[in-house]
Design a protein around this motif. Structure first.
Motif, PDB file in Angstrom:
ATOM      1  N   GLU A   1       0.822  -1.207   0.000  1.00 35.92           N
ATOM      2  CA  GLU A   1       0.000   0.000   0.000  1.00 35.92           C
ATOM      3  C   GLU A   1       0.859   1.260   0.000  1.00 35.92           C
ATOM      4  N   ILE A   2       0.467   2.239  -0.809  1.00 35.07           N
ATOM      5  CA  ILE A   2       1.146   3.526  -0.897  1.00 35.07           C
ATOM      6  C   ILE A   2       0.192   4.590  -0.364  1.00 35.07           C
ATOM      7  N   LEU A   3       0.662   5.432   0.559  1.00 35.57           N
ATOM      8  CA  LEU A   3      -0.174   6.467   1.154  1.00 35.57           C
ATOM      9  C   LEU A   3       0.284   7.855   0.735  1.00 35.57           C
ATOM     10  N   THR A   4      -0.666   8.737   0.505  1.00 36.78           N
ATOM     11  CA  THR A   4      -0.343  10.133   0.268  1.00 36.78           C
ATOM     12  C   THR A   4       0.150  10.767   1.561  1.00 36.78           C
ATOM     13  N   VAL A   5       0.631  12.001   1.446  1.00 39.67           N
ATOM     14  CA  VAL A   5       1.097  12.715   2.636  1.00 39.67           C
ATOM     15  C   VAL A   5      -0.042  12.874   3.638  1.00 39.67           C
ATOM     16  N   ASP A   6      -1.223  13.249   3.167  1.00 40.39           N
ATOM     17  CA  ASP A   6      -2.366  13.406   4.074  1.00 40.39           C
ATOM     18  C   ASP A   6      -2.791  12.079   4.697  1.00 40.39           C
ATOM     19  N   GLN A   7      -2.761  11.017   3.902  1.00 42.83           N
ATOM     20  CA  GLN A   7      -3.141   9.703   4.444  1.00 42.83           C
ATOM     21  C   GLN A   7      -2.143   9.233   5.491  1.00 42.83           C
ATOM     22  N   MET A   8      -0.866   9.529   5.267  1.00 45.80           N
ATOM     23  CA  MET A   8       0.136   9.149   6.260  1.00 45.80           C
ATOM     24  C   MET A   8      -0.045   9.964   7.539  1.00 45.80           C
ATOM     25  N   ALA A   9      -0.375  11.241   7.397  1.00 44.75           N
ATOM     26  CA  ALA A   9      -0.648  12.060   8.579  1.00 44.75           C
ATOM     27  C   ALA A   9      -1.852  11.506   9.346  1.00 44.75           C
ATOM     28  N   ALA A  10      -2.855  11.030   8.599  1.00 43.20           N
ATOM     29  CA  ALA A  10      -4.020  10.420   9.244  1.00 43.20           C
ATOM     30  C   ALA A  10      -3.630   9.150   9.985  1.00 43.20           C
ATOM     31  N   ALA A  11      -2.706   8.366   9.416  1.00 44.73           N
ATOM     32  CA  ALA A  11      -2.231   7.156  10.093  1.00 44.73           C
ATOM     33  C   ALA A  11      -1.512   7.518  11.388  1.00 44.73           C
TER      34      ALA A  11
ATOM     35  N   ILE B   1      -1.846   7.747  17.398  1.00 41.71           N
ATOM     36  CA  ILE B   1      -1.802   8.543  18.632  1.00 41.71           C
ATOM     37  C   ILE B   1      -3.121   8.413  19.393  1.00 41.71           C
ATOM     38  N   ARG B   2      -4.239   8.466  18.651  1.00 38.72           N
ATOM     39  CA  ARG B   2      -5.543   8.303  19.310  1.00 38.72           C
ATOM     40  C   ARG B   2      -5.684   6.917  19.943  1.00 38.72           C
ATOM     41  N   SER B   3      -4.990   5.947  19.357  1.00 41.18           N
ATOM     42  CA  SER B   3      -5.079   4.581  19.878  1.00 41.18           C
ATOM     43  C   SER B   3      -4.182   4.353  21.080  1.00 41.18           C
TER      44      SER B   3
ATOM     45  N   THR C   1      -0.620   5.457  21.336  1.00 41.52           N
ATOM     46  CA  THR C   1       0.827   5.576  21.165  1.00 41.52           C
ATOM     47  C   THR C   1       1.188   7.054  21.065  1.00 41.52           C
ATOM     48  N   PRO C   2       1.862   7.626  22.032  1.00 40.78           N
ATOM     49  CA  PRO C   2       2.196   9.053  21.973  1.00 40.78           C
ATOM     50  C   PRO C   2       3.038   9.387  20.746  1.00 40.78           C
ATOM     51  N   GLY C   3       2.867  10.606  20.244  1.00 40.50           N
ATOM     52  CA  GLY C   3       3.621  11.012  19.069  1.00 40.50           C
ATOM     53  C   GLY C   3       5.118  10.970  19.278  1.00 40.50           C
ATOM     54  N   ILE C   4       5.584  11.286  20.488  1.00 40.60           N
ATOM     55  CA  ILE C   4       7.020  11.255  20.741  1.00 40.60           C
ATOM     56  C   ILE C   4       7.564   9.837  20.667  1.00 40.60           C
ATOM     57  N   VAL C   5       6.739   8.848  20.989  1.00 39.21           N
ATOM     58  CA  VAL C   5       7.176   7.456  20.871  1.00 39.21           C
ATOM     59  C   VAL C   5       7.367   7.096  19.395  1.00 39.21           C
ATOM     60  N   LEU C   6       6.419   7.503  18.554  1.00 38.55           N
ATOM     61  CA  LEU C   6       6.582   7.282  17.111  1.00 38.55           C
ATOM     62  C   LEU C   6       7.850   7.965  16.613  1.00 38.55           C
ATOM     63  N   MET C   7       8.095   9.196  17.101  1.00 36.43           N
ATOM     64  CA  MET C   7       9.285   9.939  16.674  1.00 36.43           C
ATOM     65  C   MET C   7      10.553   9.245  17.145  1.00 36.43           C
ATOM     66  N   GLU C   8      10.543   8.720  18.364  1.00 32.64           N
ATOM     67  CA  GLU C   8      11.707   7.988  18.868  1.00 32.64           C
ATOM     68  C   GLU C   8      11.997   6.764  17.998  1.00 32.64           C
ATOM     69  N   HIS C   9      10.955   6.023  17.640  1.00 32.74           N
ATOM     70  CA  HIS C   9      11.157   4.858  16.777  1.00 32.74           C
ATOM     71  C   HIS C   9      11.723   5.282  15.414  1.00 32.74           C
TER      72      HIS C   9
ATOM     73  N   ALA D   1      -4.274   1.655  10.106  1.00 33.52           N
ATOM     74  CA  ALA D   1      -4.465   3.022  10.582  1.00 33.52           C
ATOM     75  C   ALA D   1      -4.980   3.947   9.494  1.00 33.52           C
ATOM     76  N   ALA D   2      -4.644   3.679   8.257  1.00 33.56           N
ATOM     77  CA  ALA D   2      -5.140   4.475   7.133  1.00 33.56           C
ATOM     78  C   ALA D   2      -5.072   3.614   5.881  1.00 33.56           C
ATOM     79  N   THR D   3      -5.953   3.876   4.946  1.00 34.58           N
ATOM     80  CA  THR D   3      -5.966   3.128   3.694  1.00 34.58           C
ATOM     81  C   THR D   3      -5.791   4.080   2.522  1.00 34.58           C
ATOM     82  N   GLY D   4      -5.273   3.536   1.437  1.00 38.45           N
ATOM     83  CA  GLY D   4      -5.072   4.329   0.235  1.00 38.45           C
ATOM     84  C   GLY D   4      -5.593   3.603  -0.985  1.00 38.45           C
ATOM     85  N   MET D   5      -5.548   4.290  -2.121  1.00 37.75           N
ATOM     86  CA  MET D   5      -6.052   3.742  -3.382  1.00 37.75           C
ATOM     87  C   MET D   5      -4.919   3.379  -4.332  1.00 37.75           C
TER      88      MET D   5
END
Length: 492
Positions: free
Chosen positions: A13-23, A28-30, A32-40, A213-217
């Motif tokens: 699957e390939i995601l646009t910039v907006d779709q990746m931001a949605a992911a 984060i809503r689920s 996982t804090p954003g800083i944890v994603l950034m650390e990874h 977390a997000a889907t694309g076309m």
């Protein structure tokens, strides 16, 4: 292009910039804090840098957003490995916000002025300035810094700064990367040119974002998308069950194009293939492989009779046919007979001024696949602009056909917006007759019963696989002989 994944397999699957931001937001809503994603993410960048450039100083160029935050994390992990790390920030530190500010606070080293002198003596540069989100020209001071770093090994974070994530378009002054570390899913720019030529090796890192977390076309083309639709013969199969393809030929001096398409259709799995050719050109079409049948049936009435009498399932029209009303009439006969069509070369140019008529015929046919190269695309759709993915989707919507926009980053799109981007085609495919072979492969797959989108996607991948298997010195004739190996590879 080389692709690597930190997970068990590269997700298509390939995601646009907006779709990746949605992911990101979904993760984060689920919980996982954003800083944890950034650390990874930053750790993955550091690992990629250290694995590829284990010695020498590292200059980390960070920007004012989350891409820069990833850079601060990478710098910290590289320093923990004992590396000489220098960090330069484009912008003011007090302007950093959110997770990027937190990542900067965790960096205990110095932050240098934005000055090309930082590059002196470094072996590696990390481009963590803008990533995929920049859609304007690079600032002059960034270009100056990049100019100073052009002789260094560059690892980009997400995308080289100045490459648009959704299109692959590149600003003046982009610093080409030897490797690009991106996260969760690829973006269009990783596989669309010119971005694809600037990213180097792609490392796709799993940073903890759920797969749904997000889907694309759009998807990266590959057998996992269409393998189940490949039709393999069983003990009860016979040639008509496997499908009969008619390939329409033209004047004798152009016989090679249709012969290549017909041979490819046989190799791709059709049970039988007939070349429908002008009666005065029969001699030019008779030859190897002997399994090809030849009939004096290129004229509309003869073609109509052949289709009615011979259980034809698919037709390939265009290669070597000539441009004009006669070719348009042949297309109409095949469409009105309810066949699955592959229209290439002259069949496309013959409708350059009658695209609406072509769309009506595509609606009449069982299915239709159009395979224009860039020149043919411009003649048919002069008003459709944008990157290849956007253009191909628009052409598919207009015609109602599956459109294969051929190039180094071939895109296949359906009228519903689904698309695949192909990434396995070697430059050696830029040779006379290569497109005729592709048309034949798709025609053969359609005849076996594959749907048009799957047949087109599989045909493009098999074409690229055959070309890559041969390598240097390739001519179109070689592709046909490599198809059995490509099919075996696709079926694994």
């Amino acid at each position: 292009m080389r692709l690597m994944s930190s997970g068990p397999a590269l997700p298509p699957e390939i995601l646009t910039v907006d779709q990746m931001a949605a992911a990101d937001r979904s993760a984060i809503r689920s919980g996982t804090p954003g800083i944890v994603l950034m650390e990874h993410a930053g750790r993955a960048v550091a690992e990629a840098v250290h694995a590829r450039c284990p010695r020498g100083a590292v200059a980390v160029l960070v920007g004012p957003g989350n891409n820069g935050g990833d850079g601060f994390v990478a710098a910290r992990h590289l320093a923990r490995r004992g590396r000489d790390v220098r960090v330069a920030l484009f912008g003011a530190r007090e302007a950093l916000a959110g997770d990027a500010a937190l990542a900067a606070a965790r960096w205990t080293g110095g932050i240098d002025a934005w000055n090309p002198a930082l590059i002196d003596g470094a072996a590696t540069v990390v481009d963590a300035v803008f990533g995929a989100g920049l859609s304007r020209p690079l600032p002059a001071s960034v270009m100056t810094m990049f100019d100073a770093a052009r002789d260094l090994h560059c690892v980009a974070v997400d995308l080289p700064s100045g490459v648009e994530g959704d299109t692959g378009n590149a600003s003046t002054g982009v610093l080409p990367a030897q490797a690009t570390v991106t996260f969760h899913r690829l973006k269009p720019a990783h596989v669309l040119f010119p971005g694809r030529a600037l990213v180097g090796e792609i490392v796709l890192a799993d940073i903890g974002i759920p797969g749904n977390a997000a889907t694309g076309m759009a998807h990266l083309n590959g057998p996992t998308l269409w393998r189940e639709q490949l039709r393999w013969p069983d003990w009860y199969s016979h040639k008509y069950q496997r499908g009969h393809v008619v390939v329409v030929g033209g004047p004798p001096q152009r016989a090679g194009a249709a012969r290549l398409a017909a041979h490819a259709a046989l190799r791709a799995g059709a049970g039988l293939v007939t070349l429908a050719v002008p009666s005065d050109a029969l001699v030019a079409y008779i030859g190897d492989p002997k399994a090809l049948m030849v009939a004096p049936a290129a004229e509309p009435d003869g073609l109509r009779s052949l289709i009615a009498a011979s259980k034809v399932r698919a037709a390939v029209l265009g290669p070597g046919n000539g441009v004009g009303p006669e070719t348009r009439r042949r297309v109409a006969v095949a469409a009105e007979a309810g066949l699955s069509l592959v229209l290439d070369a002259d069949a496309l140019t013959s409708f350059a001024d009658e695209v609406d008529s072509l769309g009506a015929l595509c609606a009449t046919a069982e299915a239709a696949v159009l395979t224009p190269h860039d020149g043919e695309f411009r003649r048919m759709f002069p008003d459709i602009q944008g990157d290849r993915l956007t253009r191909t989707r628009a052409a598919a919507e207009r015609t109602g056909a599956v459109v294969v926009s051929k190039g180094p980053d071939t895109v296949v799109a359906g009228r519903d917006g689904q698309a695949v981007i192909n990434a396995n085609a070697p430059a050696h495919l830029a040779t006379a007759g290569s497109g005729d072979v592709l048309a034949g492969i798709i025609g053969g797959l359609l005849a076996t019963g594959m749907g048009p989108f799957a047949a087109a996607s599989a045909g493009v991948w098999l074409h690229g696989e055959a070309g890559g298997d041969h390598g240097a010195g390739l001519i179109a004739d070689d592709l046909v002989g490599r198809l059995p190996a490509a099919l075996r590879s696709a079926g694994k």
